[in-house]
Design an enzyme around this catalytic site. Sequence first.
Site, short mmCIF file in Angstrom:
data_model
loop_
_atom_site.label_atom_id
_atom_site.label_comp_id
_atom_site.label_asym_id
_atom_site.label_seq_id
_atom_site.Cartn_x
_atom_site.Cartn_y
_atom_site.Cartn_z
N GLN A 148 -4.59 -1.31 9.40
CA GLN A 148 -4.59 -2.62 8.94
C GLN A 148 -5.29 -3.59 9.89
O GLN A 148 -4.90 -3.72 11.15
CB GLN A 148 -3.17 -2.99 8.47
CG GLN A 148 -2.98 -4.47 7.96
CD GLN A 148 -3.54 -4.28 6.43
OE1 GLN A 148 -3.71 -3.34 5.65
NE2 GLN A 148 -3.93 -5.63 6.04
N ASP A 153 -11.02 3.13 3.77
CA ASP A 153 -11.34 1.68 3.73
C ASP A 153 -12.74 1.69 3.57
O ASP A 153 -13.40 0.39 3.40
CB ASP A 153 -11.22 0.94 5.01
CG ASP A 153 -9.64 0.09 4.83
OD1 ASP A 153 -9.55 -0.34 3.77
OD2 ASP A 153 -8.99 0.09 6.14
N LYS A 175 0.73 -1.40 0.00
CA LYS A 175 -0.11 -0.06 -0.16
C LYS A 175 0.97 1.25 -0.10
O LYS A 175 0.44 2.25 -0.59
CB LYS A 175 -1.02 0.05 1.27
CG LYS A 175 -2.18 -0.99 1.19
CD LYS A 175 -2.67 -1.48 2.34
CE LYS A 175 -3.68 -2.41 2.12
NZ LYS A 175 -4.76 -2.89 3.38
N1 GUN Z 1 -6.89 -6.52 6.04
C1 GUN Z 1 -6.97 -7.26 4.98
N2 GUN Z 1 -7.75 -6.60 3.86
C2 GUN Z 1 -7.78 -5.06 4.52
C3 GUN Z 1 -8.31 -4.06 4.04
O1 GUN Z 1 -9.04 -3.83 2.86
N3 GUN Z 1 -8.21 -2.79 4.95
C4 GUN Z 1 -7.69 -3.04 6.02
N4 GUN Z 1 -7.76 -2.07 6.94
N5 GUN Z 1 -7.24 -4.23 6.66
C5 GUN Z 1 -7.18 -5.12 6.10
#
Ligand code: GUN
Length: 291
Positions: free
Chosen positions: A103, A126, A59
């Site tokens: 995350q 998100d 990311k």
């Molecule tokens: N963990 C797995 N996928 C995601 C996501 O799309 N966003 C976040 N914040 N954590 C994750």
Amino acid sequence: MSAVIISGKAISDEIRNGIAEEVRLLYEARRRDPAFVPPGLAVIQVGADPASSIYVNNKKKACEQVGFMSFGYSLEEDTTMEELLDLIDTLNRDPRVHGILCQLPLPKHLDEFAVICAITPEKDVDGFHPVNKGLLSIGRECLVSCTPLGCLALLKSLQIPIAGKQCVVVGRSNIVGKPVAQLMLGENATVTMAHSRTTDLPAVCKNADILIAAIGKPGFITADYVKPGAIVIDVGINRCEDNKIRGDVDFASVVEVASAVTPVPGGVGPMTITMLLKNTLTAYKKITEGS
Ligand code: GUN
């Protein structure tokens, strides 16, 4: 018959190039303005789960590739709720930060829902905050979760007609199943939400013109679940015993029945981070331009 294999990677690259160009134009237009702040994403990781570390690094890298600022916060496994909420509060007020992502999953002692609720909805890239979830459910403009948004962007980029079509979503998670169903409803599809308790799941799935699999079981959707000529979107990312990533769709059999199918890896996966970039740019514009 053999289906078209939808390249999420190619579509994702095209969208990322568009975002990078938009950011380049922003820098160009504002280069003499000392108050200029580029789009910025803050990524918080608590603990050192190896899979999470890979996602978080990807990311941050993707942000930098399109010219965003990225702010990484790597917190200890034993971080307290108070410390994490303090950091989120600081980031909510930081004018360099337009998107905040914490995350998941978090260590067990932390309250995930409280953390999601602490992120200001305007920076919730998100799309997990109840305000954004609520806005989506009533069809208003909002930040939408990245994977559902990626599924829709794939369909749109291939100009696959959605209105009036039968769309079956298998899986009812808050992150994928529910929001993707709402997005498809917003596009005027006739949406059925199916799940592990659905009676005669193969027959329900076989009704679908567009079948979206978000179950979390490798190879679950075989050709018996697919109407000839259907579009099949595989959201599954399952790490199997041989350490390979497999989707929810049994690709080898489904490719013979569907008219188009997304592979795993290289289908929905690359679109997810691309939609995170898109959401960050959307949040930036809204915060800085009020549009
Ligand atoms: N963990 C797995 N996928 C995601 C996501 O799309 N966003 C976040 N914040 N954590 C994750």
